[in-house]
Design a protein around this motif. Structure first.
Motif, PDB file in Angstrom:
ATOM      1  N   ASN A  40       0.821  -1.207   0.000  1.00  0.00           N
ATOM      2  CA  ASN A  40       0.000   0.000   0.000  1.00  0.00           C
ATOM      3  C   ASN A  40       0.861   1.265   0.000  1.00  0.00           C
ATOM      4  N   ILE A  41       1.948   1.224  -0.773  1.00  0.00           N
ATOM      5  CA  ILE A  41       2.855   2.361  -0.901  1.00  0.00           C
ATOM      6  C   ILE A  41       2.474   3.094  -2.183  1.00  0.00           C
ATOM      7  N   LYS A  42       2.190   4.376  -2.059  1.00  0.00           N
ATOM      8  CA  LYS A  42       1.787   5.149  -3.228  1.00  0.00           C
ATOM      9  C   LYS A  42       2.752   6.291  -3.538  1.00  0.00           C
ATOM     10  N   SER A  43       3.505   6.752  -2.565  1.00  0.00           N
ATOM     11  CA  SER A  43       4.434   7.853  -2.816  1.00  0.00           C
ATOM     12  C   SER A  43       5.479   7.923  -1.716  1.00  0.00           C
ATOM     13  N   GLU A  44       6.488   8.724  -1.974  1.00  0.00           N
ATOM     14  CA  GLU A  44       7.533   9.016  -0.997  1.00  0.00           C
ATOM     15  C   GLU A  44       8.207   7.766  -0.441  1.00  0.00           C
ATOM     16  N   LEU A  45       8.749   6.967  -1.311  1.00  0.00           N
ATOM     17  CA  LEU A  45       9.501   5.802  -0.876  1.00  0.00           C
ATOM     18  C   LEU A  45      10.975   6.174  -0.886  1.00  0.00           C
ATOM     19  N   TYR A  46      11.527   6.388   0.277  1.00  0.00           N
ATOM     20  CA  TYR A  46      12.922   6.776   0.440  1.00  0.00           C
ATOM     21  C   TYR A  46      13.730   5.564   0.896  1.00  0.00           C
ATOM     22  N   PRO A  47      15.032   5.593   0.678  1.00  0.00           N
ATOM     23  CA  PRO A  47      15.857   4.485   1.186  1.00  0.00           C
ATOM     24  C   PRO A  47      15.711   4.290   2.692  1.00  0.00           C
ATOM     25  N   ASP A  48      15.491   5.365   3.437  1.00  0.00           N
ATOM     26  CA  ASP A  48      15.383   5.258   4.896  1.00  0.00           C
ATOM     27  C   ASP A  48      13.933   5.319   5.395  1.00  0.00           C
ATOM     28  N   THR A  49      12.992   5.010   4.519  1.00  0.00           N
ATOM     29  CA  THR A  49      11.584   5.007   4.910  1.00  0.00           C
ATOM     30  C   THR A  49      11.365   4.057   6.080  1.00  0.00           C
ATOM     31  N   LYS A  50      10.704   4.557   7.089  1.00  0.00           N
ATOM     32  CA  LYS A  50      10.327   3.722   8.226  1.00  0.00           C
ATOM     33  C   LYS A  50       8.801   3.651   8.228  1.00  0.00           C
ATOM     34  N   ASN A  51       8.295   2.484   7.869  1.00  0.00           N
ATOM     35  CA  ASN A  51       6.859   2.292   7.730  1.00  0.00           C
ATOM     36  C   ASN A  51       6.549   0.880   8.218  1.00  0.00           C
ATOM     37  N   GLU A  52       5.783   0.770   9.281  1.00  0.00           N
ATOM     38  CA  GLU A  52       5.501  -0.543   9.868  1.00  0.00           C
ATOM     39  C   GLU A  52       4.796  -1.472   8.883  1.00  0.00           C
ATOM     40  N   GLN A  53       3.850  -0.946   8.113  1.00  0.00           N
ATOM     41  CA  GLN A  53       3.141  -1.772   7.133  1.00  0.00           C
ATOM     42  C   GLN A  53       4.113  -2.286   6.072  1.00  0.00           C
ATOM     43  N   LEU A  54       4.972  -1.421   5.596  1.00  0.00           N
ATOM     44  CA  LEU A  54       5.967  -1.819   4.594  1.00  0.00           C
ATOM     45  C   LEU A  54       6.879  -2.905   5.164  1.00  0.00           C
ATOM     46  N   ASP A  55       7.420  -2.681   6.363  1.00  0.00           N
ATOM     47  CA  ASP A  55       8.309  -3.671   6.974  1.00  0.00           C
ATOM     48  C   ASP A  55       7.592  -4.997   7.212  1.00  0.00           C
ATOM     49  N   LYS A  56       6.327  -4.930   7.609  1.00  0.00           N
ATOM     50  CA  LYS A  56       5.557  -6.150   7.864  1.00  0.00           C
ATOM     51  C   LYS A  56       5.375  -6.959   6.575  1.00  0.00           C
ATOM     52  N   VAL A  57       5.021  -6.293   5.497  1.00  0.00           N
ATOM     53  CA  VAL A  57       4.839  -6.989   4.219  1.00  0.00           C
ATOM     54  C   VAL A  57       6.172  -7.543   3.727  1.00  0.00           C
ATOM     55  N   ILE A  58       7.238  -6.754   3.848  1.00  0.00           N
ATOM     56  CA  ILE A  58       8.563  -7.215   3.432  1.00  0.00           C
ATOM     57  C   ILE A  58       8.949  -8.471   4.219  1.00  0.00           C
ATOM     58  N   ALA A  59       8.751  -8.449   5.533  1.00  0.00           N
ATOM     59  CA  ALA A  59       9.106  -9.596   6.370  1.00  0.00           C
ATOM     60  C   ALA A  59       8.268 -10.833   6.039  1.00  0.00           C
ATOM     61  N   MET A  60       7.012 -10.626   5.696  1.00  0.00           N
ATOM     62  CA  MET A  60       6.120 -11.755   5.406  1.00  0.00           C
ATOM     63  C   MET A  60       6.330 -12.351   4.018  1.00  0.00           C
ATOM     64  N   HIS A  61       6.679 -11.517   3.037  1.00  0.00           N
ATOM     65  CA  HIS A  61       6.669 -11.971   1.648  1.00  0.00           C
ATOM     66  C   HIS A  61       8.030 -11.960   0.956  1.00  0.00           C
ATOM     67  N   THR A  62       9.078 -11.667   1.713  1.00  0.00           N
ATOM     68  CA  THR A  62      10.420 -11.676   1.131  1.00  0.00           C
ATOM     69  C   THR A  62      11.377 -12.391   2.082  1.00  0.00           C
ATOM     70  N   SER A  63      12.605 -12.520   1.677  1.00  0.00           N
ATOM     71  CA  SER A  63      13.621 -13.132   2.533  1.00  0.00           C
ATOM     72  C   SER A  63      14.280 -12.102   3.450  1.00  0.00           C
ATOM     73  N   PHE A  64      13.736 -10.889   3.499  1.00  0.00           N
ATOM     74  CA  PHE A  64      14.298  -9.808   4.308  1.00  0.00           C
ATOM     75  C   PHE A  64      13.411  -9.513   5.511  1.00  0.00           C
ATOM     76  N   ASN A  65      14.012  -8.891   6.518  1.00  0.00           N
ATOM     77  CA  ASN A  65      13.275  -8.548   7.737  1.00  0.00           C
ATOM     78  C   ASN A  65      12.683  -7.152   7.708  1.00  0.00           C
ATOM     79  N   SER A  66      13.148  -6.313   6.784  1.00  0.00           N
ATOM     80  CA  SER A  66      12.676  -4.930   6.744  1.00  0.00           C
ATOM     81  C   SER A  66      12.951  -4.333   5.364  1.00  0.00           C
ATOM     82  N   TRP A  67      12.303  -3.197   5.106  1.00  0.00           N
ATOM     83  CA  TRP A  67      12.545  -2.450   3.890  1.00  0.00           C
ATOM     84  C   TRP A  67      14.007  -2.044   3.800  1.00  0.00           C
ATOM     85  N   ARG A  68      14.584  -1.577   4.892  1.00  0.00           N
ATOM     86  CA  ARG A  68      15.980  -1.120   4.896  1.00  0.00           C
ATOM     87  C   ARG A  68      16.916  -2.265   4.505  1.00  0.00           C
ATOM     88  N   GLU A  69      16.697  -3.440   5.061  1.00  0.00           N
ATOM     89  CA  GLU A  69      17.528  -4.597   4.728  1.00  0.00           C
ATOM     90  C   GLU A  69      17.383  -4.956   3.242  1.00  0.00           C
TER      91      GLU A  69
END
Length: 93
Positions: A40-69
């Protein structure tokens, strides 16, 4: 999908950092836009974005624990691809 703000990573940068091969080997997504839609990301995606929803989806659907990783790994692989391209160009000349 909305275009990204000028100050954020733009569409072209994101596609270079997260090519289909990267996503298919590290996630259940087939392309970047599918991942961003799920997050549910529509704008302003920065390398250092801190977004709980983003991190949760990344952790659930990728091999990474967070967007930053995920971003840092993608950046390292992108740099490796660029270096390989330069090496190939040097060898062909």
């Amino acid at each position: 999908m909305n275009r990204f703000d000028d100050a954020s990573l733009d569409d072209g940068e994101l596609e270079k950092l997260f090519p289909r091969a990267f996503l298919s080997s590290n996630s259940c997504f087939t392309n970047l836009w599918q991942m961003l839609h799920k997050c549910n990301i529509k704008s302003e995606l920065y390398p250092d974005t801190k977004n709980e929803q983003l991190d949760k989806v990344i952790a659930m659907h990728t091999s990474f624990n967070s967007w930053r990783e995920m971003y840092e790994t993608a950046l390292e692989e992108y740099a490796d691809r660029l270096c390989s391209k330069v090496d190939d160009d040097i060898q062909t000349h």
